[in-house]
Design an enzyme around this catalytic site. Structure first.
Site, PDB file in Angstrom:
ATOM      1  N   LYS A 122       0.830  -1.220   0.000  1.00  0.00           N
ATOM      2  CA  LYS A 122       0.000   0.000   0.000  1.00  0.00           C
ATOM      3  C   LYS A 122       0.861   1.265   0.000  1.00  0.00           C
ATOM      4  O   LYS A 122       0.573   2.213  -0.714  1.00  0.00           O
ATOM      5  CB  LYS A 122      -0.917   0.032   1.226  1.00  0.00           C
ATOM      6  CG  LYS A 122      -2.103  -0.898   1.162  1.00  0.00           C
ATOM      7  CD  LYS A 122      -3.135  -0.561   2.225  1.00  0.00           C
ATOM      8  CE  LYS A 122      -2.605  -0.680   3.642  1.00  0.00           C
ATOM      9  NZ  LYS A 122      -2.251  -2.044   4.033  1.00  0.00           N
ATOM     10  N   ARG A 167     -11.538   1.595   8.157  1.00  0.00           N
ATOM     11  CA  ARG A 167     -11.213   0.210   8.536  1.00  0.00           C
ATOM     12  C   ARG A 167     -12.438  -0.572   8.988  1.00  0.00           C
ATOM     13  O   ARG A 167     -12.342  -1.778   9.207  1.00  0.00           O
ATOM     14  CB  ARG A 167     -10.162   0.197   9.646  1.00  0.00           C
ATOM     15  CG  ARG A 167      -8.841   0.757   9.160  1.00  0.00           C
ATOM     16  CD  ARG A 167      -7.704   0.467  10.098  1.00  0.00           C
ATOM     17  NE  ARG A 167      -6.470   1.020   9.563  1.00  0.00           N
ATOM     18  CZ  ARG A 167      -5.269   0.540   9.812  1.00  0.00           C
ATOM     19  NH1 ARG A 167      -5.145  -0.518  10.565  1.00  0.00           N
ATOM     20  NH2 ARG A 167      -4.202   1.100   9.306  1.00  0.00           N
ATOM     21  N   ARG A 201      12.083 -12.055   6.558  1.00  0.00           N
ATOM     22  CA  ARG A 201      12.912 -10.967   7.093  1.00  0.00           C
ATOM     23  C   ARG A 201      13.620 -11.390   8.378  1.00  0.00           C
ATOM     24  O   ARG A 201      12.996 -11.926   9.285  1.00  0.00           O
ATOM     25  CB  ARG A 201      12.040  -9.738   7.395  1.00  0.00           C
ATOM     26  CG  ARG A 201      11.559  -9.024   6.159  1.00  0.00           C
ATOM     27  CD  ARG A 201      11.045  -7.630   6.456  1.00  0.00           C
ATOM     28  NE  ARG A 201       9.929  -7.610   7.397  1.00  0.00           N
ATOM     29  CZ  ARG A 201       9.013  -6.657   7.415  1.00  0.00           C
ATOM     30  NH1 ARG A 201       9.079  -5.661   6.557  1.00  0.00           N
ATOM     31  NH2 ARG A 201       8.035  -6.681   8.295  1.00  0.00           N
ATOM     32  N   ARG A 220      12.064 -10.745  14.223  1.00  0.00           N
ATOM     33  CA  ARG A 220      11.208  -9.940  15.094  1.00  0.00           C
ATOM     34  C   ARG A 220       9.878 -10.647  15.313  1.00  0.00           C
ATOM     35  O   ARG A 220       9.410 -11.401  14.464  1.00  0.00           O
ATOM     36  CB  ARG A 220      10.958  -8.564  14.454  1.00  0.00           C
ATOM     37  CG  ARG A 220      12.162  -7.671  14.466  1.00  0.00           C
ATOM     38  CD  ARG A 220      11.911  -6.323  13.821  1.00  0.00           C
ATOM     39  NE  ARG A 220      10.535  -6.158  13.346  1.00  0.00           N
ATOM     40  CZ  ARG A 220      10.163  -5.159  12.539  1.00  0.00           C
ATOM     41  NH1 ARG A 220      11.043  -4.294  12.115  1.00  0.00           N
ATOM     42  NH2 ARG A 220       8.914  -5.044  12.151  1.00  0.00           N
ATOM     43  N   ARG A 238      -2.172 -11.636  12.012  1.00  0.00           N
ATOM     44  CA  ARG A 238      -2.429 -10.281  11.502  1.00  0.00           C
ATOM     45  C   ARG A 238      -3.262 -10.325  10.225  1.00  0.00           C
ATOM     46  O   ARG A 238      -4.180  -9.527  10.044  1.00  0.00           O
ATOM     47  CB  ARG A 238      -1.097  -9.573  11.209  1.00  0.00           C
ATOM     48  CG  ARG A 238      -0.435  -8.969  12.430  1.00  0.00           C
ATOM     49  CD  ARG A 238       0.960  -8.486  12.101  1.00  0.00           C
ATOM     50  NE  ARG A 238       0.979  -7.335  11.217  1.00  0.00           N
ATOM     51  CZ  ARG A 238       2.021  -6.975  10.476  1.00  0.00           C
ATOM     52  NH1 ARG A 238       3.142  -7.696  10.506  1.00  0.00           N
ATOM     53  NH2 ARG A 238       1.973  -5.921   9.712  1.00  0.00           N
TER      54      ARG A 238
END
Length: 213
Positions: free
Chosen positions: A8, A82, A116, A149, A160
């Protein structure tokens, strides 16, 4: 609109660059209103400090206040609405002409985000797919161990994405029913962007006539 990791931010920055649009990010706006101690910013801070979501009516007022300043501009909203009540309130006061949804397969986002790895002391980020360390799990510069992380761990990313889908699907359906939702499917921003550019060029004249194959 689009799930976390769908690009985005990248697509938004390209839209702003190629078209006459003011970019309004709900996250940036929230941070600046809290910093400036506006009425809505102080209200929002109370909820954030206690770990709660900022209520719809506060978020709506924040956005509408800002859109009032852009009466003579075209705008691009990012991160808002949202929820369906937010979408309904926006449509009543400041209806959008078009809603763009970046439809990137969840498995691609999972792969992208969970690849990552970070060297915590320096903040250096590696990606096992396109920017791997010379030695797996080891920082190139210091030889120290890399960590993943919390929000890049597969179980966190999956949660998520599931949360996003549960909250956002009703909003997409709301705009689908209004007939203003345009969905663009692809794996990468560079694949999706030419389609978005071509579509937006039918709505408003671009500042740049980039040739896309």
């Amino acid at each position: 609109m689009g799930p976390p990791g769908s690009g985005k931010g990248t697509i938004s920055s390209r839209i702003v660059k190629d078209f006459r649009l003011k970019h309004l990010s709900s996250g940036d706006l929230l941070r600046s209103q809290i910093h400036n101690k506006s009425k809505e910013g102080l209200q929002a801070k109370k909820y954030i400090d206690s770990g709660q979501l900022v209520p719809d009516n506060v978020m709506v007022q924040l956005i509408l206040n800002e859109l009032q300043k852009l009466k003579h501009d075209s705008w691009l909203l990012d991160g808002f609405p949202r929820t369906v009540p937010q979408a309904e309130a926006l449509h009543t006061k400041e209806p959008a002409d078009v809603v763009i949804n970046l439809n990137v397969p969840f498995e691609i986002i999972m792969s992208r985000l969970t690849s990552r790895w970070t060297h915590a002391p320096s903040g250096r980020i590696y990606n096992t797919d396109f920017n791997p360390p010379k030695v797996q799990g080891i920082d190139d510069v210091t030889g120290e161990e890399l960590i993943q992380r919390e929000d890049d761990k597969p179980e966190t990313v999956k949660k998520r994405l599931e949360t996003y889908q549960a909250h956002t699907e009703p909003v997409l359906n709301y705009y689908r029913n209004l007939g203003i939702l345009e969905e663009f499917t692809g794996k990468y921003s560079n694949e999706i962007w030419p389609k978005v550019h071509k579509f937006l060029s039918t709505k408003t004249e671009p500042l740049q006539y980039t040739v896309y194959k």
